[in-house]
Design an enzyme around this catalytic site. Structure first.
Site, PDB file in Angstrom:
ATOM      1  N   HIS A 114      26.082  13.068  20.406  1.00  0.00           N
ATOM      2  CA  HIS A 114      26.112  12.156  19.718  1.00  0.00           C
ATOM      3  C   HIS A 114      27.810  11.892  20.058  1.00  0.00           C
ATOM      4  O   HIS A 114      28.357  12.684  20.123  1.00  0.00           O
ATOM      5  CB  HIS A 114      26.609  12.578  18.624  1.00  0.00           C
ATOM      6  CG  HIS A 114      26.578  13.899  17.257  1.00  0.00           C
ATOM      7  ND1 HIS A 114      26.938  15.328  17.952  1.00  0.00           N
ATOM      8  CD2 HIS A 114      28.470  14.235  17.197  1.00  0.00           C
ATOM      9  CE1 HIS A 114      27.512  16.106  17.352  1.00  0.00           C
ATOM     10  NE2 HIS A 114      28.510  15.504  16.954  1.00  0.00           N
TER      11      HIS A 114
ATOM     12  N   HIS B  69      37.994  20.365  16.434  1.00  0.00           N
ATOM     13  CA  HIS B  69      36.856  19.322  17.777  1.00  0.00           C
ATOM     14  C   HIS B  69      37.245  17.893  17.871  1.00  0.00           C
ATOM     15  O   HIS B  69      37.328  17.265  17.157  1.00  0.00           O
ATOM     16  CB  HIS B  69      35.747  19.230  18.007  1.00  0.00           C
ATOM     17  CG  HIS B  69      35.055  19.389  17.377  1.00  0.00           C
ATOM     18  ND1 HIS B  69      35.629  18.448  15.428  1.00  0.00           N
ATOM     19  CD2 HIS B  69      33.752  19.197  17.049  1.00  0.00           C
ATOM     20  CE1 HIS B  69      34.032  18.132  14.854  1.00  0.00           C
ATOM     21  NE2 HIS B  69      33.086  17.929  15.878  1.00  0.00           N
TER      22      HIS B  69
ATOM     23  N   HIS C 146      34.895  12.363  17.543  1.00  0.00           N
ATOM     24  CA  HIS C 146      34.866  13.279  18.598  1.00  0.00           C
ATOM     25  C   HIS C 146      33.321  12.702  19.009  1.00  0.00           C
ATOM     26  O   HIS C 146      33.234  12.272  18.668  1.00  0.00           O
ATOM     27  CB  HIS C 146      34.735  14.474  17.916  1.00  0.00           C
ATOM     28  CG  HIS C 146      33.833  15.067  16.914  1.00  0.00           C
ATOM     29  ND1 HIS C 146      33.776  14.914  15.642  1.00  0.00           N
ATOM     30  CD2 HIS C 146      32.564  15.291  17.225  1.00  0.00           C
ATOM     31  CE1 HIS C 146      32.842  15.128  15.438  1.00  0.00           C
ATOM     32  NE2 HIS C 146      32.095  15.757  15.869  1.00  0.00           N
TER      33      HIS C 146
ATOM     34  N   TYR D  80      24.019  13.189  10.107  1.00  0.00           N
ATOM     35  CA  TYR D  80      23.738  13.334  11.568  1.00  0.00           C
ATOM     36  C   TYR D  80      22.659  11.724  11.345  1.00  0.00           C
ATOM     37  O   TYR D  80      21.766  11.812  10.509  1.00  0.00           O
ATOM     38  CB  TYR D  80      22.928  14.282  12.328  1.00  0.00           C
ATOM     39  CG  TYR D  80      24.037  14.540  12.893  1.00  0.00           C
ATOM     40  CD1 TYR D  80      24.811  14.689  13.842  1.00  0.00           C
ATOM     41  CD2 TYR D  80      24.239  16.275  11.926  1.00  0.00           C
ATOM     42  CE1 TYR D  80      26.460  15.744  14.070  1.00  0.00           C
ATOM     43  CE2 TYR D  80      24.978  17.135  13.169  1.00  0.00           C
ATOM     44  CZ  TYR D  80      25.625  16.694  13.653  1.00  0.00           C
ATOM     45  OH  TYR D  80      26.597  18.012  14.537  1.00  0.00           O
TER      46      TYR D  80
ATOM     47  N   GLU E 232      27.394  10.730  13.984  1.00  0.00           N
ATOM     48  CA  GLU E 232      27.767  11.436  12.946  1.00  0.00           C
ATOM     49  C   GLU E 232      28.989  11.089  12.295  1.00  0.00           C
ATOM     50  O   GLU E 232      29.853   9.858  13.228  1.00  0.00           O
ATOM     51  CB  GLU E 232      28.521  12.740  13.209  1.00  0.00           C
ATOM     52  CG  GLU E 232      28.917  13.833  12.594  1.00  0.00           C
ATOM     53  CD  GLU E 232      29.124  15.257  13.320  1.00  0.00           C
ATOM     54  OE1 GLU E 232      29.572  15.419  14.235  1.00  0.00           O
ATOM     55  OE2 GLU E 232      29.313  15.690  12.381  1.00  0.00           O
TER      56      GLU E 232
ATOM     57  N   HIS F 249      28.728  22.011   7.954  1.00  0.00           N
ATOM     58  CA  HIS F 249      29.053  23.029   9.720  1.00  0.00           C
ATOM     59  C   HIS F 249      28.947  24.271   9.085  1.00  0.00           C
ATOM     60  O   HIS F 249      30.467  24.330   7.870  1.00  0.00           O
ATOM     61  CB  HIS F 249      29.610  22.182  10.832  1.00  0.00           C
ATOM     62  CG  HIS F 249      29.285  20.834  11.123  1.00  0.00           C
ATOM     63  ND1 HIS F 249      28.147  20.885  11.420  1.00  0.00           N
ATOM     64  CD2 HIS F 249      29.675  20.169  11.118  1.00  0.00           C
ATOM     65  CE1 HIS F 249      27.302  19.621  12.061  1.00  0.00           C
ATOM     66  NE2 HIS F 249      28.678  18.992  11.428  1.00  0.00           N
TER      67      HIS F 249
END
Lengths: 114, 303
Positions: free
Chosen positions: B210, B196, B148, B251, B261, B242
């Site tokens: 990112h 996502h 993503h 990251y 990431e 997260h």
């Protein structure tokens, strides 16, 4: 070994062959506000008051423009001193992150807090 | 609605040769094509020709590519984008290496997105017949595939509406300033069943926060961290987890300062899954669930 003096505190440390300003400060136990550490974000941008630096690794000319270089701006994360230099931080002060490393590597902290 | 997935991320780098080690040896992507100022890469578990393009000259995002299910989806998306008020143009076969005809759209956020249906098929490194679960000669992290991207925009609400109405994405998690009529300051949206495929947070238009690679699990994240230490990769945050997406993460920055990431875990989401809401006062916990603190870099560095 070229020395790096950081204003406004006047803290001075030596650099090793090929070491960037940021690497020298980190090795000496000091830190300040930095970003990507790769010359891409400009967070660490400071002003070179005295001396000259090289950029052995390319940095983006959108991050550090020719005009900024001409007026003394530098990126400590990628800048390698050619000789003794003095740098003025922008809206930031050098912080001692490790008194142990500062004592080992002999950073001159007589003018700053450690 | 026919967008299937994120297909490629095209970014600028200041030094192509310095980037070659990072993307090739540290991350373990394979070079599939080169020009004097570009390198095309793919991950070992990706079928299509490429997923990452590096272009020498500066830093930041050039464009994102999303693959659609059918060629007729392109007409529908072009029509909807124009009705939305976006600038569009047709791109023809050959304007991107190995990519067929498509539609290029300038988003409300000024980012460029390309939709396409055809791209040269290369196949994964383990093949389709009695495949092994991984190739035995992986290099570095050995990233299987991209996952993503997160971009910044001045108007997250308009951006969310674009991805929903034009591209058919659905919001999976949202951050609002406050419940009941608060402003949207971030949205994590999906066109697949992951949490996502695109995300955006409020910030400067046209910027990249990112782009991410998908890894198998937490153990792979830790292994990636070890490789980063060996290769002097500049790490921003992690390993951690997260709250938003529940994914595990590190990251880090490429040699030019673009943030990457590695991401694993998360959960499955479906077309009928209701969106999850976070309030801004819990944003730090939402982004870094364990530490519950945002570092200054994470919210201030975009390229």
């Amino acid at each position: 070994m070229p020395s790096v003096t950081i204003q406004p505190d006047g803290i001075r440390t030596d650099t090793r062959e090929g070491e960037t300003v940021l690497q020298a400060l980190s090795r000496s136990g000091y830190g300040f506000r930095v970003g990507c550490r790769r010359g891409g974000c400009g967070i660490c941008k400071a002003d070179l008051l005295d001396g000259e630096v090289d950029y052995p690794v390319a940095v983006s000319d959108t991050t550090l423009t020719d005009g900024e270089r001409a007026t003394g701006a530098c990126l400590p994360c990628r800048a390698v001193p050619r000789g003794d230099i003095t740098i003025q931080l922008r809206d930031d002060k050098l912080r001692c992150c490790s008194t142990l490393l500062a004592s080992i590597y002999g950073a001159d902290s007589t003018k700053g807090s450690c | 609605m026919g967008v299937m997935r994120l297909g490629y991320v095209h970014v600028r780098v200041t030094d192509l040769e310095a980037s070659r080690f990072h993307y090739g040896e540290t991350l373990g992507m394979k070079v599939v094509h080169e020009t004097p100022n570009q390198i095309y890469y793919k991950g070992w578990d990706e079928f299509d020709h490429h997923s990452v393009v590096l272009e020498e000259g500066g830093v930041g995002l050039v464009k994102l590519g999303y693959k659609v299910e059918k060629s007729t989806d392109l007409d529908a998306i072009e029509n909807r984008a124009q009705n939305f008020g976006c600038i569009t143009e047709r791109m023809s076969t050959g304007s991107n290496v190995a990519v067929g005809d498509g539609v290029r759209i300038v988003l409300p956020s000024e980012h460029v997105v390309e939709l396409y249906h055809e791209i040269d098929y290369v196949g994964t490194e383990v093949g389709l017949l009695n495949p092994d679960p991984f190739p035995r000669h992986l290099v570095g992290v050995g990233v299987p595939r991209i996952d993503h991207a997160l971009i910044t925009c001045e108007d997250p609400a308009a951006q969310e509406r674009f991805f929903s109405e034009v591209l058919g994405f659905r919001p999976v998690e949202r951050v609002v300033t406050e419940l009941d009529d608060g402003d949207l300051i971030g949205s994590w949206m999906s066109c697949t069943n992951t949490p996502h495929d695109i995300a955006f947070i409020k910030g400067e238009n046209g910027k990249l926060h990112h782009f991410a690679y998908n890894l198998t699990d937490w153990t792979a994240i830790k292994h990636a961290g070890g490789i980063f230490a060996m290769d002097d990769v500049s790490v921003d945050v992690g390993p951690t987890q997260h709250g938003i997406t529940r994914g595990e993460t590190i990251y880090f920055f490429d040699p030019s300062g673009n943030r990457n990431e590695v991401f694993s875990g998360g959960y499955q989401t479906f077309a009928d899954s209701p969106p999850i809401t976070w309030t801004a006062d819990q944003l730090a916990k939402g982004i870094f669930y364990i530490g519950r603190e945002l570092n200054e870099r994470f919210t201030s560095i975009v390229t």
